[in-house]
Design a protein around this motif. Structure first.
Motif, mmCIF file in Angstrom:
data_model
loop_
_atom_site.group_PDB
_atom_site.id
_atom_site.type_symbol
_atom_site.label_atom_id
_atom_site.label_comp_id
_atom_site.label_asym_id
_atom_site.label_seq_id
_atom_site.Cartn_x
_atom_site.Cartn_y
_atom_site.Cartn_z
ATOM 1 N N ALA A 24 1.703 -7.306 8.762
ATOM 2 C CA ALA A 24 1.918 -6.948 7.358
ATOM 3 C C ALA A 24 0.643 -6.382 6.737
ATOM 4 C CB ALA A 24 2.399 -8.169 6.579
ATOM 5 N N ARG A 25 -0.490 -6.959 7.091
ATOM 6 C CA ARG A 25 -1.756 -6.434 6.563
ATOM 7 C C ARG A 25 -2.060 -5.060 7.136
ATOM 8 N NH1 ARG A 25 -5.264 -12.084 6.954
ATOM 9 N NH2 ARG A 25 -4.397 -13.038 5.039
ATOM 10 N N GLU A 26 -1.688 -4.817 8.394
ATOM 11 C CA GLU A 26 -1.841 -3.474 8.952
ATOM 12 C C GLU A 26 -0.982 -2.470 8.190
ATOM 13 O OE1 GLU A 26 -0.911 -3.687 13.056
ATOM 14 O OE2 GLU A 26 -2.639 -4.942 13.582
ATOM 15 N N ASP A 27 0.253 -2.867 7.877
ATOM 16 C CA ASP A 27 1.118 -1.982 7.082
ATOM 17 C C ASP A 27 0.527 -1.744 5.699
ATOM 18 O OD1 ASP A 27 2.846 -1.935 9.209
ATOM 19 O OD2 ASP A 27 4.204 -3.465 8.382
ATOM 20 N N LEU A 28 -0.053 -2.792 5.119
ATOM 21 C CA LEU A 28 -0.674 -2.646 3.805
ATOM 22 C C LEU A 28 -1.825 -1.656 3.842
ATOM 23 C CD1 LEU A 28 -0.798 -3.697 0.864
ATOM 24 C CD2 LEU A 28 -2.331 -5.486 1.664
ATOM 25 N N GLU A 29 -2.667 -1.764 4.856
ATOM 26 C CA GLU A 29 -3.797 -0.839 4.987
ATOM 27 C C GLU A 29 -3.305 0.571 5.262
ATOM 28 O OE1 GLU A 29 -7.630 0.286 4.703
ATOM 29 O OE2 GLU A 29 -6.791 -1.705 4.315
ATOM 30 N N ARG A 30 -2.227 0.700 6.041
ATOM 31 C CA ARG A 30 -1.680 2.024 6.330
ATOM 32 C C ARG A 30 -1.145 2.683 5.070
ATOM 33 N NH1 ARG A 30 1.309 0.504 9.903
ATOM 34 N NH2 ARG A 30 0.079 1.091 11.745
ATOM 35 N N VAL A 31 -0.445 1.921 4.234
ATOM 36 C CA VAL A 31 0.097 2.484 3.000
ATOM 37 C C VAL A 31 -1.028 2.897 2.058
ATOM 38 C CG1 VAL A 31 1.482 1.969 0.949
ATOM 39 C CG2 VAL A 31 2.251 1.198 3.186
ATOM 40 N N ARG A 32 -2.074 2.064 1.964
ATOM 41 C CA ARG A 32 -3.211 2.438 1.111
ATOM 42 C C ARG A 32 -3.855 3.732 1.587
ATOM 43 N NH1 ARG A 32 -6.060 -3.551 0.705
ATOM 44 N NH2 ARG A 32 -4.753 -4.369 -1.000
ATOM 45 N N THR A 33 -4.035 3.843 2.899
ATOM 46 C CA THR A 33 -4.646 5.066 3.446
ATOM 47 C C THR A 33 -3.743 6.265 3.204
ATOM 48 O OG1 THR A 33 -5.684 3.708 5.155
ATOM 49 C CG2 THR A 33 -5.651 6.084 5.508
ATOM 50 N N THR A 42 3.918 11.661 4.746
ATOM 51 C CA THR A 42 4.753 12.555 3.958
ATOM 52 C C THR A 42 4.517 12.234 2.491
ATOM 53 O OG1 THR A 42 6.576 10.987 4.077
ATOM 54 C CG2 THR A 42 6.528 12.718 5.741
ATOM 55 N N ALA A 43 4.537 13.260 1.681
ATOM 56 C CA ALA A 43 4.267 13.082 0.259
ATOM 57 C C ALA A 43 5.334 12.196 -0.373
ATOM 58 C CB ALA A 43 4.220 14.446 -0.435
ATOM 59 N N GLN A 44 4.893 11.213 -1.140
ATOM 60 C CA GLN A 44 5.796 10.312 -1.830
ATOM 61 C C GLN A 44 5.324 10.122 -3.259
ATOM 62 O OE1 GLN A 44 6.168 6.628 0.301
ATOM 63 N NE2 GLN A 44 6.924 7.588 2.168
ATOM 64 N N THR A 45 6.218 9.635 -4.094
ATOM 65 C CA THR A 45 5.867 9.382 -5.489
ATOM 66 C C THR A 45 4.991 8.136 -5.577
ATOM 67 O OG1 THR A 45 7.844 8.047 -5.823
ATOM 68 C CG2 THR A 45 8.048 10.419 -6.225
ATOM 69 N N ARG A 83 6.072 0.067 -1.558
ATOM 70 C CA ARG A 83 5.692 -0.245 -0.180
ATOM 71 C C ARG A 83 4.512 -1.218 -0.133
ATOM 72 N NH1 ARG A 83 4.690 5.164 2.956
ATOM 73 N NH2 ARG A 83 4.300 3.643 4.616
ATOM 74 N N LEU A 84 3.564 -1.036 -1.053
ATOM 75 C CA LEU A 84 2.424 -1.954 -1.115
ATOM 76 C C LEU A 84 2.886 -3.365 -1.475
ATOM 77 C CD1 LEU A 84 -0.253 0.236 -2.948
ATOM 78 C CD2 LEU A 84 -0.424 -0.643 -0.630
ATOM 79 N N ARG A 85 3.765 -3.460 -2.463
ATOM 80 C CA ARG A 85 4.240 -4.790 -2.872
ATOM 81 C C ARG A 85 5.061 -5.437 -1.761
ATOM 82 N NH1 ARG A 85 4.781 -7.978 -7.159
ATOM 83 N NH2 ARG A 85 6.612 -9.342 -7.281
ATOM 84 N N ALA A 86 5.871 -4.642 -1.068
ATOM 85 C CA ALA A 86 6.680 -5.197 0.020
ATOM 86 C C ALA A 86 5.788 -5.741 1.133
ATOM 87 C CB ALA A 86 7.622 -4.131 0.566
ATOM 88 N N ALA A 87 4.711 -5.025 1.465
ATOM 89 C CA ALA A 87 3.803 -5.501 2.511
ATOM 90 C C ALA A 87 3.063 -6.758 2.061
ATOM 91 C CB ALA A 87 2.807 -4.399 2.879
ATOM 92 N N ARG A 88 2.616 -6.781 0.804
ATOM 93 C CA ARG A 88 1.933 -7.972 0.285
ATOM 94 C C ARG A 88 2.871 -9.175 0.274
ATOM 95 N NH1 ARG A 88 0.178 -4.585 -4.111
ATOM 96 N NH2 ARG A 88 -1.890 -3.703 -3.749
ATOM 97 N N GLN A 89 4.101 -8.954 -0.161
ATOM 98 C CA GLN A 89 5.037 -10.074 -0.264
ATOM 99 C C GLN A 89 5.410 -10.593 1.117
ATOM 100 O OE1 GLN A 89 8.507 -9.199 -2.671
ATOM 101 N NE2 GLN A 89 8.501 -11.297 -3.428
ATOM 102 N N ARG A 90 5.570 -9.697 2.087
ATOM 103 C CA ARG A 90 5.892 -10.151 3.438
ATOM 104 C C ARG A 90 4.762 -11.005 4.000
ATOM 105 N NH1 ARG A 90 6.751 -5.638 5.249
ATOM 106 N NH2 ARG A 90 5.032 -5.185 6.667
ATOM 107 N N ALA A 91 3.526 -10.580 3.762
ATOM 108 C CA ALA A 91 2.383 -11.379 4.227
ATOM 109 C C ALA A 91 2.301 -12.703 3.469
ATOM 110 C CB ALA A 91 1.091 -10.586 4.061
#
Length: 493
Positions: A275-284, A355-358, A365-373
């Protein structure tokens, strides 16, 4: 080398704790199990299950109950033992002989630490397996004769995504229904709503199909190909066959899915790491997308996507130790079949493609990764906090029992109920706040322990003073100690 007198004293104090500890553990576990049986027994008897399956359900509930009652039993044992020792002036005699309160408490803390270690291994190794088996068994039971699970005044899903039924009244004994509404979505090109004044359910000989006999109703039907055409049919008797409703108990052989309460600490740590890897990926990705937009607006050359280090995190020492023990007890053939990494894997770098996102999509996505962790971190901290509660309760119970020895059984029962209520309400509330990212996982689960530790420290300091156990106190003095400050504030006001 310790003096023989000291060793005899330690053994004596520990022996005094063992009977009330075992009795409290058995009594509390039995009481909670009886409560569980009283609430769930009626749901299982009406389903025609074998008695062995019903017994297995309640047997699998015992590990969860023991996880709750073990810290309770420690507190009850400490309160009961030291209140008797203090009432019989044995604590006063020990202090008069030059034995400090710390020395009296030492064997109790040692025993509580041992019980806490046992509780930790129980919560981490035994409880997840029993929870997983229990959940799988309950799902299998729900699949058998699902009509007994129908609830009145609720839209019940009889066949997943296809057949829904609502009834104002359901009689499980006769399978009679009243004021029935059925939503039939089996045909994607047709939607039917069937209403009836009353009805009755029955099964086929093999128990795989459900037959509904409906009386005095109407049926509404509309086709997607003909949205302007509405068909309304009245009937006196309407028989419906619902295929694929199993009435046999078929246990699941292998269920790979596991929730947070069905996983060990090591497994949850892996989930948190991912989950933390996903969080870092979304931030990047978010930063890269912003940089790309700015460079596009400034008509600059786009930079290549950054690389993300996906090296597996190193497991904790506890997980490494468990892995080593598992390799020692597991046959070599099984070890060869399952290649389990023992340490940190090779360094892996992955180029980021985005891919470009809003901004709102990135925030979700950030909140979902934080909440999963957070969900899994809260469960890890809960296992640790409940185990540590054995030591905290020993620190709290000993000075309370010595300070108020004339409280007797009332002190034991009253204090235990108050502490248990506050502690477990704090755990439930903390878990909810931690899962919602309102409070960090550590404080969400450890706050009750910290509160009782803060209460225990001044009590321990007070009983160390000379003569603090000579006269003792009762419930009135305990009430004055806990709530006397309220009267003092009122007088000042």
């Amino acid at each position: 080398m310790a003096r023989p007198t000291v060793r005899i004293l330690s053994r004596y104090i520990l022996r005094q704790h063992i009977p009330p500890l075992l009795y409290a553990l058995a009594a509390l576990t039995f009481a909670m199990l009886v409560n569980q049986v009283a609430k769930q027994f009626g749901n299982f008897v009406g389903k025609g299950l074998p008695w062995g399956v019903i017994f297995e359900v309640f047997a699998l509930s015992i590990p969860f109950i023991v996880a709750m009652t073990l810290p309770m039993a420690v507190l009850v044992a400490v309160l009961y033992t030291f209140s008797h020792l203090a009432a019989d002036n044995e604590v006063t005699a020990m202090k008069a002989s030059g034995i400090s309160v710390v020395r009296i408490l030492a064997p109790v803390l040692g025993g509580a630490t041992l019980i806490g270690a046992i509780a930790f291994l129980w919560n981490d190794q035994i409880l997840p397996r029993s929870n997983h088996t229990l959940r799988t068994l309950l799902v299998d039971i729900q699949r058998k004769k699902p009509t007994f699970q129908l609830k009145e005044q609720v839209i019940n899903e009889v066949v997943a995504g296809q057949f829904f039924l609502r009834a104002a009244r359901i009689d499980p004994a006769s399978n009679a229904l009243s004021d029935v509404t059925i939503y039939d979505l089996e045909d994607p090109d047709r939607r039917r709503i069937i209403m009836a004044d009353s009805g009755r359910m029955a099964y086929s000989a093999g128990g795989t199909d459900l037959y509904l006999t409906l009386r005095d109703g109407e049926m509404h039907e509309i086709k997607r190909t003909e949205p302007g055409h509405f068909n309304r049919t009245f009937y006196q008797v309407n028989r419906i066959k619902v295929a694929g409703v199993s009435n046999t108990f078929e246990p699941t052989k292998n269920d790979e899915y596991r929730g947070d309460r069905e996983m060990t600490i090591c497994a949850m740590q892996d989930v948190v790491a991912r989950a933390r890897e996903d969080l870092e990926r979304v931030r990047t990705e978010a930063l890269t997308a912003v940089s790309a937009e700015l460079r596009h607006a400034a008509k600059l050359v786009q930079l290549p996507p950054p690389a993300i280090d996906t090296t597996p995190s190193r497991p904790s020492r506890y997980c490494v130790l468990l892995g080593a023990i598992k390799r020692l007890v597991t046959p070599r053939a099984a070890q060869a079949a399952q290649a389990t990494p023992s340490g940190q894997g090779p360094r892996t770098v992955t180029n980021l493609a985005y891919t470009a996102q809003t901004p709102s999509a990135y925030n979700q996505r950030l909140r979902a990764a934080r909440q999963r962790a957070a969900i899994y971190e809260v469960e890890i901290q809960k296992k640790l906090a409940i185990s540590a509660a054995c030591v905290i309760f020993a620190l709290l119970g000993m000075p309370l029992a010595i300070r108020y020895p004339r409280g007797g059984v009332g002190l034991v029962i009253g204090t235990s109920l108050a502490v248990f209520s506050v502690y477990y309400v704090g755990l439930i509330g903390g878990e909810e706040l931690g899962d919602r990212l309102i409070v960090p996982p550590f404080f969400a689960m450890w706050t009750p322990n910290l509160i009782f530790l803060i209460v225990a420290i001044p009590l321990l300091l007070s009983v160390r003073r000379a003569g603090s156990t000579a006269h003792g106190g009762d419930w009135d003095e305990l009430k004055e100690t806990l709530f006397g400050w309220v009267g003092k504030i009122r007088k000042r006001l």
